[in-house]
Design a protein around this motif. Structure first.
Motif, PDB file in Angstrom:
ATOM      1  N   UNK A 156       0.984  -1.315   0.184  1.00  0.00           N
ATOM      2  CA  UNK A 156       0.178  -0.096   0.051  1.00  0.00           C
ATOM      3  C   UNK A 156       0.885   1.131  -0.002  1.00  0.00           C
ATOM      4  N   UNK A 157       0.328   2.286  -0.716  1.00  0.00           N
ATOM      5  CA  UNK A 157       1.373   3.340  -0.796  1.00  0.00           C
ATOM      6  C   UNK A 157       0.373   4.751  -0.788  1.00  0.00           C
ATOM      7  N   UNK A 158       0.905   5.654  -0.436  1.00  0.00           N
ATOM      8  CA  UNK A 158       0.143   7.088  -0.443  1.00  0.00           C
ATOM      9  C   UNK A 158       0.360   7.880  -1.427  1.00  0.00           C
ATOM     10  N   UNK A 159      -0.678   8.966  -1.543  1.00  0.00           N
ATOM     11  CA  UNK A 159      -0.613   9.653  -2.630  1.00  0.00           C
ATOM     12  C   UNK A 159       0.670  10.421  -2.773  1.00  0.00           C
ATOM     13  N   UNK A 160       1.323  10.832  -1.420  1.00  0.00           N
ATOM     14  CA  UNK A 160       2.544  11.612  -1.394  1.00  0.00           C
ATOM     15  C   UNK A 160       3.809  10.815  -2.251  1.00  0.00           C
ATOM     16  N   UNK A 161       3.681   9.755  -1.738  1.00  0.00           N
ATOM     17  CA  UNK A 161       4.821   8.874  -2.263  1.00  0.00           C
ATOM     18  C   UNK A 161       4.819   8.685  -3.699  1.00  0.00           C
ATOM     19  N   UNK A 162       3.535   8.510  -4.213  1.00  0.00           N
ATOM     20  CA  UNK A 162       3.027   8.285  -5.836  1.00  0.00           C
ATOM     21  C   UNK A 162       3.674   9.579  -6.560  1.00  0.00           C
ATOM     22  N   UNK A 163       3.168  10.653  -5.820  1.00  0.00           N
ATOM     23  CA  UNK A 163       3.251  11.887  -6.502  1.00  0.00           C
ATOM     24  C   UNK A 163       4.923  12.181  -6.519  1.00  0.00           C
ATOM     25  N   UNK A 164       5.661  12.005  -5.223  1.00  0.00           N
ATOM     26  CA  UNK A 164       7.102  12.092  -5.402  1.00  0.00           C
ATOM     27  C   UNK A 164       7.660  11.337  -6.342  1.00  0.00           C
ATOM     28  N   UNK A 165       7.316   9.947  -6.884  1.00  0.00           N
ATOM     29  CA  UNK A 165       8.042   9.403  -7.685  1.00  0.00           C
ATOM     30  C   UNK A 165       7.498   9.869  -9.254  1.00  0.00           C
ATOM     31  N   UNK A 166       6.412  10.404  -9.247  1.00  0.00           N
ATOM     32  CA  UNK A 166       5.951  10.724 -10.695  1.00  0.00           C
ATOM     33  C   UNK A 166       6.219  12.256 -10.753  1.00  0.00           C
ATOM     34  N   UNK A 167       6.722  12.741  -9.680  1.00  0.00           N
ATOM     35  CA  UNK A 167       7.031  14.211 -10.084  1.00  0.00           C
ATOM     36  C   UNK A 167       5.814  15.201 -10.477  1.00  0.00           C
ATOM     37  N   UNK A 168       4.438  14.870 -10.199  1.00  0.00           N
ATOM     38  CA  UNK A 168       3.434  15.465 -10.556  1.00  0.00           C
ATOM     39  C   UNK A 168       2.043  15.399  -9.671  1.00  0.00           C
ATOM     40  N   UNK A 169       1.364  16.105  -9.623  1.00  0.00           N
ATOM     41  CA  UNK A 169       0.174  15.988  -8.806  1.00  0.00           C
ATOM     42  C   UNK A 169      -0.643  14.688  -9.464  1.00  0.00           C
ATOM     43  N   UNK A 170      -0.960  13.932  -8.414  1.00  0.00           N
ATOM     44  CA  UNK A 170      -1.649  12.577  -8.934  1.00  0.00           C
ATOM     45  C   UNK A 170      -3.171  12.387  -8.290  1.00  0.00           C
ATOM     46  N   UNK A 171      -3.542  13.669  -7.990  1.00  0.00           N
ATOM     47  CA  UNK A 171      -5.193  13.433  -7.313  1.00  0.00           C
ATOM     48  C   UNK A 171      -6.072  13.269  -8.209  1.00  0.00           C
ATOM     49  N   UNK A 172      -6.293  13.776  -9.574  1.00  0.00           N
ATOM     50  CA  UNK A 172      -7.256  13.463 -10.384  1.00  0.00           C
ATOM     51  C   UNK A 172      -7.226  11.869 -10.963  1.00  0.00           C
ATOM     52  N   UNK A 173      -5.630  11.611 -11.091  1.00  0.00           N
ATOM     53  CA  UNK A 173      -5.483  10.301 -11.791  1.00  0.00           C
ATOM     54  C   UNK A 173      -5.971   9.084 -10.564  1.00  0.00           C
ATOM     55  N   UNK A 174      -5.825   9.349  -9.342  1.00  0.00           N
ATOM     56  CA  UNK A 174      -6.104   8.395  -8.303  1.00  0.00           C
ATOM     57  C   UNK A 174      -7.499   8.307  -8.338  1.00  0.00           C
ATOM     58  N   UNK A 175      -8.238   9.516  -8.587  1.00  0.00           N
ATOM     59  CA  UNK A 175      -9.758   9.296  -8.501  1.00  0.00           C
ATOM     60  C   UNK A 175     -10.306   8.679  -9.592  1.00  0.00           C
ATOM     61  N   UNK A 176      -9.597   8.764 -10.581  1.00  0.00           N
ATOM     62  CA  UNK A 176      -9.924   7.823 -12.158  1.00  0.00           C
ATOM     63  C   UNK A 176      -9.637   6.486 -11.770  1.00  0.00           C
TER      64      UNK A 176
END
Length: 209
Positions: A127-147
């Motif tokens: 399990x991983x948080x949005x913070x870590x996902x965003x850190x690795x991708x370098x962009x805001x991932x809020x909308x993608x996670x919602x999708x």
């Protein structure tokens, strides 16, 4: 006074003389009929309840069907797989390029590259948080996670009670779509995902948390 009652046939659910046995093809045909209409894997126990036979008989019939589909003089274009806690008929892996072409050519709501990358990070680091996902991708991932949540490919993981952050992990539907029984069967793709191996070094207090 006479009371009408259902005739006693001496047959009980789970016996060899269940109603499905009297139908053309018997138990195996009954299982196939159910498998043709499901949209997610079905457990042997559930099939047993529906067909009113023992789970042992259903399991044996499923194994027999799988062997029939995989062998014989006339190979079939489909196969019976056990995955994600149940059984379902899938197109045979050998024909995946043609099936994918058919599906993709007519598909209008495919996942974006950003969504696929985010899903890959979640799948391999869950399990991983949005913070870590965003850190690795370098962009805001809020909308993608919602999708991904809307598509049913990920869901919120149980709270670990430590970080307080919302954690995400893949769903059984994700496994089903990939034809996997568990996340342990995921191919080793981390060499192709730059930075995944170092994701734990990212600060969880990212502004995208």
């Amino acid at each position: 006074m006479n009371h009408l009652a259902a005739p006693d046939t001496g047959q009980a659910p789970g016996t060899a003389e269940a109603a499905v046995d009297a139908l053309p093809g018997g138990l195996e045909a009954g299982i196939e009929a159910v498998l043709m209409v499901i949209d997610e894997p079905i457990a042997a126990g559930h099939l047993a309840q529906v067909l009113e036979v023992s789970e042992e008989r259903v399991t044996a019939a499923l194994e027999s069907l799988r062997a029939q589909y995989d062998g014989g003089d006339t190979p079939r274009g489909f196969e019976l797989r056990e995955l994600a806690g149940g059984w379902r008929i899938f197109s045979r892996r050998d024909f995946a390029p043609f099936v994918s072409r058919f599906v993709i050519d007519g598909q209008t709501a495919r996942l974006t590259q950003a969504a696929l990358e985010t899903l890959a990070v979640i799948a391999y680091r869950q399990p991983v948080s949005r913070g870590r996902i965003a850190a690795i991708r370098g962009v805001n991932v809020d909308s993608v996670v919602r999708t991904l949540l809307t598509r049913g490919l990920i869901h919120e993981a149980p709270d670990d009670g430590e970080s307080g952050a919302t954690l995400y992990q893949t769903t059984s539907y994700f496994l089903e779509r990939l034809g996997l029984g568990s996340v342990s069967e995921l191919p080793r793709l981390s060499p192709h995902l730059p930075g995944v191996g170092d994701i734990d070094e990212y600060d969880v207090d990212s502004p995208w948390q």
